[in-house]
Design an enzyme around this catalytic site. Structure first.
Site, PDB file in Angstrom:
ATOM      1  N   ASP A 408      -8.170  -7.148   2.906  1.00  0.00           N
ATOM      2  CA  ASP A 408      -6.952  -7.856   3.266  1.00  0.00           C
ATOM      3  C   ASP A 408      -5.909  -7.771   2.156  1.00  0.00           C
ATOM      4  O   ASP A 408      -6.240  -7.796   0.964  1.00  0.00           O
ATOM      5  CB  ASP A 408      -7.304  -9.326   3.538  1.00  0.00           C
ATOM      6  CG  ASP A 408      -6.100 -10.148   3.938  1.00  0.00           C
ATOM      7  OD1 ASP A 408      -5.496  -9.832   4.974  1.00  0.00           O
ATOM      8  OD2 ASP A 408      -5.758 -11.102   3.212  1.00  0.00           O
ATOM      9  N   GLU A 461      -5.706  -2.798   4.360  1.00  0.00           N
ATOM     10  CA  GLU A 461      -4.504  -3.314   4.987  1.00  0.00           C
ATOM     11  C   GLU A 461      -3.412  -3.210   3.917  1.00  0.00           C
ATOM     12  O   GLU A 461      -3.286  -4.072   3.057  1.00  0.00           O
ATOM     13  CB  GLU A 461      -4.673  -4.771   5.433  1.00  0.00           C
ATOM     14  CG  GLU A 461      -3.453  -5.266   6.203  1.00  0.00           C
ATOM     15  CD  GLU A 461      -3.144  -6.742   6.000  1.00  0.00           C
ATOM     16  OE1 GLU A 461      -2.356  -7.281   6.781  1.00  0.00           O
ATOM     17  OE2 GLU A 461      -3.674  -7.345   5.051  1.00  0.00           O
TER      18      GLU A 461
END
Length: 731
Positions: A408, A461
């Site tokens: 993330d 990401e």
């Protein structure tokens, strides 16, 4: 009973500190110590007024130490193990003496911990149910180098930090203690007397379990001994997750996928049946779970974790999470976890100021505080912190057979000035904005995980143009296997939400992604972030009437599945949920009763089936040789067409999109070969909720150049539609 002069036991100042819970070396005084030929035992229990050592059923009284309430000392003959018997006000209890047990951590552990290079950190730290010196119990170990003392606390000692002060392991900064008779299900914390005198009770940074929030204690969990039966999947996983294989990911927030019994979330074991069957039936190849590392606040969706080594108890204990992974593997599905090494919350039971200092985080808020999320940033330059994070990544892959990690917020880690104004950040040693330490951590994580667990995948990401994210570390890359294509997502969603009459002015938002489509190994992701915080659902983004909204979305999904790149959809998007995602309720399964929603679900199922069965649509997802434009510039009609190619001998595929609400009949389109082409997908098909306009299942391409291709055909392009043609290998 006569009291003992403190000087007969130890330095009275030391004894006073033991009683006050301020002594950092209790094993030097407490427990058994040989003096000449006689064993002496010193015990501390502030709840006792009498104490005896029991050997073979015989009591050997321990005398109270004068001026030191709760402290007892006496001679205990022999070398046999003993128990401590305490008494107070008619109450009696019998316990093992934790201070009679020697260290558990060995010299190699101590060396690797001191160096910050213990790749199996979870095997040394945390709470492990073991047998030690012939006794069953739990070994606890925690890193707190600047603490004045660390104690284990729980119901077993009335949460009293004076009772079980741990053993400091030299210069490693690690404290340990073996607690006899404690085991699975024991709730505990570490009480830490900080570097500057503050007292705090902390959850275990390497704990394998936790209480259900809002309770905050760690819980002892035995994580060994699970009976895996996924050998078939594990043996072929490396083949299934290569960049030239079909990868279509179903992103799931377990807490809101299904609700049971009046509103509780689905459990891991229920998901092992229902979620696995659904994802397999829909043709997805992988399930991606939003973070399941223990987190205190439901509204963070798991993206602000406190217990990185603990599967959240919200859905069941660790072995039941293994049941979910095992079931997915037996169904031929991979499991990817969202992993959050970018920041952590400021909850007082967590990592913040863990030993009274900025241990895991940067002390300077310009480096250590995330302004966007009010969270703290790891100090990646500290070897022990890097070790903590990289070993945690390996832990999930090894202990839980997870097939991949989606990391993330990588962009926030790569740049020191991420979301910061001038003067609010600290440049790197060369005066630049790149975060060298975070980059090194990500590279080490990828080196370690790919080296130790062949066949896994890591996904970034990452929303910037940082180069070589999905290239090997030895080639100067970050080492990820894949990268989310955030630019493609932003551009194409901005285009498709526009009224068709305006799309001609934004035509190349749909083509721009091909300028960089093969610079990384991309995943085309329409994630949870696109359907929350006022962004509306995918269906709500679409313009026009109800029918046009569905047609737009069907055409967009067709465009996405025909475009180079692996695929990802968030739950609910596959049947065009009308409302924005709400993490406090299950997705709107009821809407599938509407034929338009059901048609969308069938479309996604069929797109997955065609994608997985057609090498031209996946084998060169990451290779420019697998793509060629037929029509990229027809802005006036909002039409796009291209060729997809696989390996030698694989039938070619042609994808055509019409993003206007106008049917185009007799539309001349170039084809790479003459002969029959099967129309294997038409998003306007009646079964999907369309009007059934199209080419009756096939077209014949004739020799004759068009659009730079050697053949051509006249097509019916339904309004707001995507068509996929595959060359009939018989012609």
């Amino acid at each position: 009973m006569a009291q003992i002069d403190p000087n007969e036991v130890a330095d009275p100042a030391v004894l006073a500190r033991i009683v006050e819970g301020r002594f950092d070396d209790p094993f030097a005084v407490l427990g058994p110590h040989q003096r000449g030929s006689m064993r002496h035992v010193t015990a501390f229990d502030p709840g006792a007024i009498e104490m005896a050592a029991m050997v073979g059923g015989k009591a050997h009284p321990l005398n109270p130490v004068e001026g030191c309430p709760g402290l007892f000392h006496g001679k205990v003959p022999g070398a046999e193990p003993y128990l401590l018997r305490g008494r107070r006000d008619g109450e009696e209890w019998l316990v093992e003496d934790a201070y009679r047990f020697g260290p558990v951590l060995g010299e190699l552990d101590e060396y690797l911990l001191g160096e910050g290079r213990h790749q199996r950190l979870w095997q040394a730290l945390g709470a492990h149910v073991i047998e030690h010196q012939g006794t069953r119990g739990t070994h606890f170990a925690v890193w707190a180098p600047n603490a004045r003392r660390v104690s284990l606390v729980g119901d077993f000692n009335a949460w009293d930090g004076r009772r079980h002060v741990m053993r400091r392991r030299g210069a490693t900064g690690v404290w340990e203690i073996f607690m006899p008779d404690l085991g699975e299900g024991t709730a505990y914390k570490y009480e830490i007397l900080g570097a500057y005198g503050g007292l705090a009770q902390k959850a275990d940074p390497v704990g394998f379990g936790a209480q259900h929030p809002p309770a905050t204690a760690s819980v002892v969990r035995e994580i060994a001994g699970y009976g895996w039966s996924d050998g078939g999947w594990m043996g072929t996983r490396a083949e299934a997750q290569r960049i030239d294989r079909p990868i279509s990911i179903y992103e799931v927030h377990l807490g809101s996928w299904r609700r049971k019994d009046g509103g509780r979330p689905i459990s891991y074991r229920e998901a092992a049946v229902e979620l696995v069957e659904y994802a397999r039936g829909m043709g997805f190849t992988h399930i991606e779970l939003l973070p399941i590392s223990e987190y205190p606040f439901d509204g963070s969706w798991g993206y602000q974790p406190v217990g990185l080594f603990a599967p959240t108890i919200r859905f069941g204990p660790p072995h039941e999470f293994r049941d979910l992974v095992n079931a997915a593997h037996k169904a031929g599905l991979g499991v990817i976890l969202d992993w959050v090494p970018g920041h952590f919350p400021t909850d007082p039971h967590g990592l913040v100021q863990f030993d009274g200092t900025a241990l895991y985080e940067h002390a300077d808020p310009r480096e250590g505080f995330h302004q966007d999320w009010n969270t703290l940033i790891y100090n990646y330059g500290r070897s022990e912190v890097m070790n903590y994070l990289t070993s945690n990544a390996l832990y999930w892959l090894r202990e839980y057979h997870v097939d991949g990690l989606r990391v993330d917020a990588v962009a926030s880690m790569l740049y020191r000035d991420y979301s910061r104004a001038e003067g609010q950040w600290v440049p790197n040693k060369d005066g630049g904005r790149e975060n060298y330490e975070a980059i090194a951590m990500l590279q080490e994580m990828n080196r370690l995980t790919y080296g130790e667990e062949p066949g896994i995948m890591t996904v970034a990401e990452e929303s910037t143009s940082y180069p070589r994210v999905s290239r090997p570390v030895h080639e100067g890359g970050l080492g990820f296997g894949f990268k989310w294509n955030m630019g493609w997502m932003n551009d194409t969603l901005d285009y498709i939400k526009r009224e068709p009459i305006h799309r001609k002015h934004h035509h190349h938002q749909m083509t721009f992604g091909l300028h960089y489509a093969f610079s990384e190994n991309f995943i085309l992701s329409i994630s949870h972030d696109e359907v929350v915080h006022g962004k509306g659902s995918m269906l709500a983004k679409m313009p026009g009437s109800e029918w046009e909204k569905f047609a737009n979305l069907r055409a967009y999904y067709g465009f996405m599945w025909g475009h180079p790149g692996k695929k990802l959809l968030f739950m609910g998007q596959e049947f065009a949920q009308g409302s924005e995602w709400n993490h406090d309720a299950e997705i709107d399964w009821a809407c599938i009763g509407n034929p338009l929603h059901y048609g969308m679900q069938l479309l996604v199922r069929d797109l997955n089936a065609i994608y997985c069965a057609t090498p031209a649509l996946y084998a060169r997802d990451c290779d420019g040789a697998g793509f060629q434009w037929i029509e990229a510039n027809d802005a006036a009609h909002s039409i796009y067409a291209w060729v997809r190619r696989g390996g030698p001998g694989d039938p070619e595929v042609v994808v055509v999109c019409n993003f206007t609400p106008v049917e185009r009949s007799g539309w001349r389109m170039g084809f790479p070969q003459a002969g029959l082409w099967r129309e294997v997908l038409n998003t306007d098909a009646e079964v999907y909720g369309g009007a059934g306009r199209g080419n009756l299942g096939r077209i014949s391409a004739l020799p004759g150049e068009s659009h730079g291709q050697p053949a051509h055909a006249e097509l019916v392009l339904p309004p707001l539609s995507t068509l996929i043609f595959i060359k009939d290998d018989k012609t």
